[in-house]
Design an enzyme around this catalytic site. Structure first.
Site, PDB file in Angstrom:
ATOM      1  N   LYS A 117      25.346   1.747   3.925  1.00  0.00           N
ATOM      2  CA  LYS A 117      26.715   2.065   4.328  1.00  0.00           C
ATOM      3  C   LYS A 117      27.687   1.869   3.171  1.00  0.00           C
ATOM      4  O   LYS A 117      28.555   2.709   2.906  1.00  0.00           O
ATOM      5  CB  LYS A 117      27.114   1.198   5.523  1.00  0.00           C
ATOM      6  CG  LYS A 117      28.527   1.433   6.048  1.00  0.00           C
ATOM      7  CD  LYS A 117      28.739   0.637   7.323  1.00  0.00           C
ATOM      8  CE  LYS A 117      30.186   0.777   7.811  1.00  0.00           C
ATOM      9  NZ  LYS A 117      31.120  -0.023   7.003  1.00  0.00           N
TER      10      LYS A 117
ATOM     11  N   TYR B 270       5.241  -7.528  15.862  1.00  0.00           N
ATOM     12  CA  TYR B 270       5.278  -6.320  15.030  1.00  0.00           C
ATOM     13  C   TYR B 270       5.875  -5.147  15.798  1.00  0.00           C
ATOM     14  O   TYR B 270       6.771  -4.455  15.314  1.00  0.00           O
ATOM     15  CB  TYR B 270       3.856  -5.989  14.565  1.00  0.00           C
ATOM     16  CG  TYR B 270       3.758  -4.807  13.637  1.00  0.00           C
ATOM     17  CD1 TYR B 270       4.320  -4.851  12.362  1.00  0.00           C
ATOM     18  CD2 TYR B 270       3.080  -3.648  14.020  1.00  0.00           C
ATOM     19  CE1 TYR B 270       4.218  -3.762  11.498  1.00  0.00           C
ATOM     20  CE2 TYR B 270       2.975  -2.565  13.156  1.00  0.00           C
ATOM     21  CZ  TYR B 270       3.542  -2.635  11.903  1.00  0.00           C
ATOM     22  OH  TYR B 270       3.449  -1.556  11.055  1.00  0.00           O
TER      23      TYR B 270
ATOM     24  N   ASN C 148      20.367  -5.753   6.784  1.00  0.00           N
ATOM     25  CA  ASN C 148      20.872  -5.877   5.419  1.00  0.00           C
ATOM     26  C   ASN C 148      20.829  -4.543   4.674  1.00  0.00           C
ATOM     27  O   ASN C 148      21.765  -4.197   3.933  1.00  0.00           O
ATOM     28  CB  ASN C 148      20.064  -6.917   4.648  1.00  0.00           C
ATOM     29  CG  ASN C 148      20.341  -8.334   5.109  1.00  0.00           C
ATOM     30  OD1 ASN C 148      21.406  -8.622   5.666  1.00  0.00           O
ATOM     31  ND2 ASN C 148      19.398  -9.233   4.896  1.00  0.00           N
TER      32      ASN C 148
ATOM     33  N   ASP D 148      13.426 -11.083  -1.119  1.00  0.00           N
ATOM     34  CA  ASP D 148      13.166 -10.990   0.311  1.00  0.00           C
ATOM     35  C   ASP D 148      14.350 -10.286   0.965  1.00  0.00           C
ATOM     36  O   ASP D 148      15.466 -10.795   0.958  1.00  0.00           O
ATOM     37  CB  ASP D 148      12.995 -12.400   0.886  1.00  0.00           C
ATOM     38  CG  ASP D 148      12.717 -12.405   2.381  1.00  0.00           C
ATOM     39  OD1 ASP D 148      12.763 -11.325   3.010  1.00  0.00           O
ATOM     40  OD2 ASP D 148      12.465 -13.503   2.921  1.00  0.00           O
TER      41      ASP D 148
ATOM     42  N   PHE E 148       0.826  -1.208   0.000  1.00  0.00           N
ATOM     43  CA  PHE E 148       0.000   0.000   0.000  1.00  0.00           C
ATOM     44  C   PHE E 148       0.864   1.263   0.000  1.00  0.00           C
ATOM     45  O   PHE E 148       0.856   2.048  -0.970  1.00  0.00           O
ATOM     46  CB  PHE E 148      -0.938  -0.052   1.206  1.00  0.00           C
ATOM     47  CG  PHE E 148      -1.628   1.236   1.536  1.00  0.00           C
ATOM     48  CD1 PHE E 148      -2.303   1.962   0.565  1.00  0.00           C
ATOM     49  CD2 PHE E 148      -1.630   1.723   2.840  1.00  0.00           C
ATOM     50  CE1 PHE E 148      -2.952   3.156   0.876  1.00  0.00           C
ATOM     51  CE2 PHE E 148      -2.275   2.903   3.164  1.00  0.00           C
ATOM     52  CZ  PHE E 148      -2.928   3.622   2.181  1.00  0.00           C
TER      53      PHE E 148
ATOM     54  N   ASP F  26      10.286  -6.297  -3.590  1.00  0.00           N
ATOM     55  CA  ASP F  26       9.207  -6.882  -2.786  1.00  0.00           C
ATOM     56  C   ASP F  26       9.249  -8.398  -2.961  1.00  0.00           C
ATOM     57  O   ASP F  26       9.514  -8.887  -4.067  1.00  0.00           O
ATOM     58  CB  ASP F  26       7.845  -6.341  -3.242  1.00  0.00           C
ATOM     59  CG  ASP F  26       6.781  -6.409  -2.162  1.00  0.00           C
ATOM     60  OD1 ASP F  26       6.532  -7.524  -1.652  1.00  0.00           O
ATOM     61  OD2 ASP F  26       6.198  -5.364  -1.824  1.00  0.00           O
TER      62      ASP F  26
END
Length: 323
Positions: A106, A146, A100, A57, A12, A32
């Protein structure tokens, strides 16, 4: 042409960010894994030379060739239905995924903005919530997967900023609504819209006295965009401070749809926050930002959007399963 990587790009918020950055003339890499995202949200961008999609992922090693100027990390399940069904993936994208992407930022000397949430405040004891409030969160409750993923995200982002001098931003997003939401994802506005479209009673958990503050998607994207191009590194609330009870919202939607639907009361889930209202003083002072779209106007736009979908697409958005 500046290059930006947007994770969670088929979701979204992510899809609307892709639209904004394409419009602003950026080269957009949309990433995604489609576990909750939907390619339909970004397929209109596929023909553009300045847009590319990467099915990946971010909890696994992330590689982007060439230069990279900005990273916006929005990969994460965002609704209770999603993160309660996939709790491990939710924790991994907030921890390993963030690690990651900080490492990538960086190595590329890129600016990174991470998407935190008002859920870091938990069921707040301070109202409205300002950025200096530390929250009231249960790490072992069902919502902890979450809440704690986002709290860790903020901690490691600030660690990279302090230790490595990385150019970072943290946005705390409050309830946002708009087109491209899934009708069955558990978030209150699309849930009420879906029930209204089906002619069902509107389900309220608890007595409906709990409050939320709803920000229209265009306002939210503008706030995020301004934050990225500011020089502010600490967390900042982006949301609409106009608070409303869930019962009042249900009544507004019933009036909007012109029906006589009833309200159906159900038990309140564990750890569900009783109040949610952002203090946006900092956003006003630092970003010159505040929401412009009134709730009545925004809800009508969203309801008209869902009504405009053909029956097959409406059903797909209602019953989408995890990829």
């Amino acid at each position: 042409m500046k290059k930006v990587l947007i994770t969670g790009a088929a979701g979204f918020l992510g899809s609307h960010l892709c639209d904004r950055f394409v419009k602003e003339g950026f080269y957009v890499i949309a990433m995604d894994n489609l576990i909750t995202g939907d390619l339909k949200n970004i397929e209109h961008l596929f023909p553009l030379e300045q847009f590319e999609f990467c099915h990946h992922d971010v909890s696994k090693f992330v590689h982007v060739s060439g230069k990279l100027d900005y990273i916006l990390h929005f990969a994460s399940p965002a609704s209770p239905i999603d993160y309660l069904k996939i709790p491990i993936q939710t924790l991994k994208v907030g921890s390993l995924g963030t690690l990651n992407l900080l490492g990538l930022a960086k190595s590329k000397k890129a600016t990174i903005l991470v998407a935190s949430t008002s859920e870091v405040y938990g069921d707040p004891l301070v109202h409205p919530q300002n950025e200096d409030y530390y929250g009231n969160v249960s790490p072992v409750g069902p919502r902890g997967v979450y809440d704690e993923a986002k709290r860790f995200m903020e901690s490691i982002t600030m660690a990279y900023h302090r230790f490595h001098g990385l150019d970072t931003r943290i946005v705390r997003i409050f309830n946002t609504y708009g087109s491209r939401m899934r009708l069955n994802d558990g978030r209150v506005v699309p849930a009420f819209m879906g029930q209204a479209l089906r002619g069902e009673g509107l389900s309220i958990f608890g007595d409906g006295s709990q409050t939320r503050s709803f920000c229209y998607i265009d306002d939210q994207i503008e706030g995020i965009y301004r934050l990225l191009f500011s020089d502010y590194r600490n967390p900042i609330n982006i949301g609409n401070p106009h608070e409303i009870t869930i019962k009042e919202l249900a009544e507004e939607i019933i009036k909007l749809t012109g029906t006589n639907q009833k309200i159906v009361y159900k038990p309140l889930p564990q750890d569900d926050p009783l109040q949610r209202q952002p203090d946006i003083t900092r956003a006003k002072e630092i970003l010159g930002w505040e929401p412009k779209v009134k709730r009545k106007e925004g809800l009508k736009i969203v309801y008209d959007y869902f009504k405009s979908l053909d029956p097959e697409e409406l059903q797909r958005r209602e019953h989408r399963n995890f990829a």
